[in-house]
Design an enzyme around this catalytic site. Structure first.
Site, mmCIF file in Angstrom:
data_model
loop_
_atom_site.group_PDB
_atom_site.id
_atom_site.type_symbol
_atom_site.label_atom_id
_atom_site.label_comp_id
_atom_site.label_asym_id
_atom_site.label_seq_id
_atom_site.Cartn_x
_atom_site.Cartn_y
_atom_site.Cartn_z
ATOM 1 N N GLU A 234 34.941 68.757 14.639
ATOM 2 C CA GLU A 234 35.602 69.945 15.694
ATOM 3 C C GLU A 234 34.667 70.903 15.741
ATOM 4 O O GLU A 234 34.401 71.249 17.330
ATOM 5 C CB GLU A 234 36.635 70.442 14.881
ATOM 6 C CG GLU A 234 38.034 69.635 14.298
ATOM 7 C CD GLU A 234 37.755 68.919 13.130
ATOM 8 O OE1 GLU A 234 39.071 68.573 12.637
ATOM 9 O OE2 GLU A 234 36.899 68.791 12.582
ATOM 10 N N TYR A 235 33.664 71.238 14.985
ATOM 11 C CA TYR A 235 32.428 72.334 15.127
ATOM 12 C C TYR A 235 31.834 71.544 16.256
ATOM 13 O O TYR A 235 31.176 72.341 17.064
ATOM 14 C CB TYR A 235 31.945 72.605 14.048
ATOM 15 C CG TYR A 235 32.556 73.704 13.085
ATOM 16 C CD1 TYR A 235 32.824 74.737 13.629
ATOM 17 C CD2 TYR A 235 32.921 73.404 11.774
ATOM 18 C CE1 TYR A 235 33.618 75.998 12.673
ATOM 19 C CE2 TYR A 235 33.526 74.165 10.989
ATOM 20 C CZ TYR A 235 33.945 75.681 11.552
ATOM 21 O OH TYR A 235 34.242 76.580 10.693
ATOM 22 N N ASP B 41 28.059 75.388 5.820
ATOM 23 C CA ASP B 41 27.605 76.695 5.912
ATOM 24 C C ASP B 41 26.126 77.004 5.968
ATOM 25 O O ASP B 41 25.485 76.485 4.895
ATOM 26 C CB ASP B 41 28.513 77.312 4.778
ATOM 27 C CG ASP B 41 28.539 78.960 5.035
ATOM 28 O OD1 ASP B 41 27.119 79.462 5.428
ATOM 29 O OD2 ASP B 41 29.495 79.510 4.659
#
EC number: 2.1.1.33
Length: 217
Positions: free
Chosen positions: A192-193, A118
């Site tokens: 995945e990102y 993040d």
């Protein structure tokens, strides 16, 4: 990212406690006993749905891996991968990484992975970034002498901040790519990102940083 509530998640995690270690603080200093061997241990902080850790563990059976993810509704997806095909060299922790030094003894870990963390773009949230100095100090505490951090992101601002933070901490940058997927780097395993963002044309940034064993001159 909005997380979907999964009411079955905790029951699933409790049922498979040999995959998701429930009280990691009780294992500090004894993780090699958990795995039953003397192999090096690599951890991923913020493992998400676990694709990276799972693929790394499958590709490198000579290394033990631990994925740390605080969101129960997310870590259960990583658990499902292990239920489908068990890997003896992969464990999960469903806890906040702020407690890292409680989970592991000094020098117990060989490498830390940070993937698409993040970015916490607001200045007042700087201390929450996983490359902020307090996190770097925690990683250093659990890593072997001269241990490494491998960091990937598609967020240029977070990457630039992380390079500055690591440099200010006195770390040695041993590898740097401003466009990983168009570089000569071999053996990249995607998250995945990473697959999602790169398919949209996002540039992927990567750095490997090492803690110095001697003070800077």
């Amino acid at each position: 990212m909005r997380l979907r509530h999964k009411p079955y998640a905790m029951d699933r995690i409790n049922e498979y406690s040999h995959f998701v270690i429930g009280n990691p603080e009780e294992r500090a200093g004894n993780w090699k006993e958990v795995f039953g061997n003397e192999q090096p241990i690599h951890i991923e902080v913020g493992t998400g749905r676990g694709r990276f850790m799972y693929d790394m563990a499958k590709a490198n059976p000579h290394i033990n891996y631990i994925g740390i993810e605080k969101f129960t509704s997310v870590v259960v997806d990583a658990l499902d991968k292990l239920i489908e095909e068990e890997l003896p060299n992969l464990k999960l922790i469903n806890k906040d990484a702020e407690d890292l030094t409680v989970f592991f003894a000094k020098g117990e870990i060989d490498r830390v992975y940070l993937n698409f963390s993040d970015p916490w773009p607001k200045k007042r949230h700087t201390k929450r970034r996983l490359t902020y100095k307090t996190f770097l100090r925690n990683y250093e505490e659990v890593l072997v002498e001269g241990g490494e951090i491998h960091f990937k992101t598609d967020n240029q601002g977070l990457f630039e901040y992380s390079l500055m933070s690591m440099a200010e901490y006195g770390m040695l940058l041993t590898y740097l790519s401003l466009d990983l997927h168009n570089s000569d780097f071999e053996g990249n395993i995607m998250t995945e990102y990473e697959e999602k963002f790169s398919s949209k044309g996002h540039r992927i940034y990567r750095v490997e940083a090492k803690y110095r064993t001697e003070p800077m001159q």
